[in-house]
Each structure stands twice: as C-alpha cells, then as structure tokens.
Motif scaffolding. Structure first.
Motif, PDB file in Angstrom:
ATOM      1  N   ASP A  27       0.809  -1.216   0.000  1.00  0.00           N
ATOM      2  CA  ASP A  27       0.000   0.000   0.000  1.00  0.00           C
ATOM      3  C   ASP A  27       0.845   1.270   0.000  1.00  0.00           C
ATOM      4  O   ASP A  27       0.473   2.270  -0.590  1.00  0.00           O
TER       5      ASP A  27
ATOM      6  N   THR B 100      -9.929   0.324   5.715  1.00  0.00           N
ATOM      7  CA  THR B 100     -10.741  -0.852   5.435  1.00  0.00           C
ATOM      8  C   THR B 100     -12.187  -0.416   5.257  1.00  0.00           C
ATOM      9  O   THR B 100     -12.666   0.481   5.931  1.00  0.00           O
TER      10      THR B 100
ATOM     11  N   HIS C 289     -10.750  -0.912  -8.130  1.00  0.00           N
ATOM     12  CA  HIS C 289      -9.965  -0.147  -7.158  1.00  0.00           C
ATOM     13  C   HIS C 289     -10.334   1.331  -7.223  1.00  0.00           C
ATOM     14  O   HIS C 289     -10.394   2.008  -6.202  1.00  0.00           O
TER      15      HIS C 289
ATOM     16  N   ARG D 169      -9.334   3.730  -4.271  1.00  0.00           N
ATOM     17  CA  ARG D 169      -7.872   3.534  -4.408  1.00  0.00           C
ATOM     18  C   ARG D 169      -7.494   3.885  -5.840  1.00  0.00           C
ATOM     19  O   ARG D 169      -7.157   3.017  -6.651  1.00  0.00           O
TER      20      ARG D 169
ATOM     21  N   ASP E 150      -8.372  -8.988  -5.577  1.00  0.00           N
ATOM     22  CA  ASP E 150      -7.943  -7.972  -4.619  1.00  0.00           C
ATOM     23  C   ASP E 150      -9.066  -6.960  -4.367  1.00  0.00           C
ATOM     24  O   ASP E 150      -9.325  -6.577  -3.218  1.00  0.00           O
TER      25      ASP E 150
ATOM     26  N   ILE F  32     -11.001  -6.094  -0.840  1.00  0.00           N
ATOM     27  CA  ILE F  32     -11.159  -4.720  -0.334  1.00  0.00           C
ATOM     28  C   ILE F  32     -12.638  -4.417  -0.097  1.00  0.00           C
ATOM     29  O   ILE F  32     -13.024  -3.861   0.934  1.00  0.00           O
TER      30      ILE F  32
ATOM     31  N   LYS G 263      -9.117  -6.080   3.514  1.00  0.00           N
ATOM     32  CA  LYS G 263      -7.818  -5.407   3.324  1.00  0.00           C
ATOM     33  C   LYS G 263      -7.952  -3.923   3.627  1.00  0.00           C
ATOM     34  O   LYS G 263      -8.980  -3.334   3.373  1.00  0.00           O
TER      35      LYS G 263
END
Lengths: 50, 131
Positions: free
Chosen positions: A18, B9, B30, B35, B122, B126, B131
């Motif tokens: 990250d 999170t 994402h 993100r 992934d 999330i 994560k």
C-alpha cells in the motif's frame, strides 16, 4: 523479458503493497529477481541442445 | 494526511458488482473503492501489456473445448476484459504462428488476463473489508 518483468513487477508491487515506498522497494526487488533468474536460467540451459 | 491502510478498510454491499466492473475495465474496481492511484496503475499497465502482446503477433485464442489448453488460454485472454472485446471487435489478434515473437505475444496477452483476475480478487477483498 525485461519489458514483461517490468509490467509484472509493477502490477504485483502495487497489488501487494500500500505504501508507495514499499511498492517501489518490492517492485525493484521483484524486477531484479526476474532478470537475475532469467539470466541464470539462460546460462544453465546454454549447454543443452535445442 | 494519507490514511494508513488499516484505517482504510471498508465494506460495501456490492462486492460482486465491483468484481464485474473490475474485470470489465482493469483497475475500475480499485478506482470505485477509492484507491485511485492503484486503479490507474492497473489500467495503464494491464492495457499496455495486452496491447504489447497483440503487437508481438500474439493470438486471441478461441474457446475450443476439444482442446483444453487452448480453451484455458482463451479463458486467460478474456480475463483482461474490455481490451479483449475491443481487439476482437476490431479483428485484431489473429496471431501469426510463424512470427518469431508469436509465443512472446501470447505470454503477454495471457499474463495480462491472469493478472487482471488477481486484481479482481484484490478488489473483492477490499470490498469485503478484508484489506
């Protein structure tokens, strides 16, 4: 091989880390590992016939 | 100030929708989950990887159940999502089996699809708040 390693290293580094610094560190290690393993495998397979 | 990963999170009620979105457009999952830098990196890297594979005369494999390995490669190819359908629609990806770069091209295309599948997983983690 170098371009392939670069792409895979970037994706794996961004996927698993990250923090940008850690991403850079892990990506560089991964990239080096790919290149090193490629060169090593090349030399190990060099004596073998096609 | 940038939030620590543990602070970021999140859970969402639409993890499967996010998975579908993440598969269809690399990095979109994402991006949707906030993100954005990761999303942009995935979009650029995976699309470039796929395009590079096509440029190297790689082939978009057909779904031939009679040839299991070809079918598996086809599944991997589709894993990259939108770029696959764009290439198919444009008639790109016939592959040139006698080209020196043919196998390299296939490797790029297949790896791009498989990496996007990891990116989808992934995004799912999330979305589920793992994560």
């Amino acid at each position: 091989m170098v371009i392939f390693s670069l792409f895979v290293s970037v994706v794996f580094a961004v996927l698993t880390r990250d923090d940008p610094k850690e991403q850079l560190k892990f990506g560089a290690r991964l990239f080096g590992g790919f290149i090193g393993a490629g060169i090593l495998m090349g030399w190990l397979l060099y004596p073998l016939p096609l | 100030m940038r939030a620590a990963p543990a602070d970021r999170t999140q859970t969402t009620s639409t993890p499967y929708l996010i998975c579908a979105l993440a598969w269809f457009l690399p990095g979109a999952g994402h991006f949707w989950l906030g993100r954005r830098q990761k999303g942009i990196v995935f979009l650029v890297a995976l699309s470039l990887m796929f395009a590079f594979g096509l440029w190297l005369q790689g082939r978009l494999f057909p779904f031939e159940i009679t040839q299991p390995l070809v079918a598996l490669m086809a599944v991997a190819d589709v894993g990259v999502g939108l770029p696959y359908f764009v290439a198919r629609t444009a008639g790109i990806g016939a592959g040139d089996v006698v080209a020196v770069t043919y196998e390299y091209g296939n490797t790029f295309i297949i790896a791009a699809g498989l990496l996007n599948m990891l990116v989808v997983l992934d995004a799912f983690d999330i979305a589920k708040g793992r994560k």
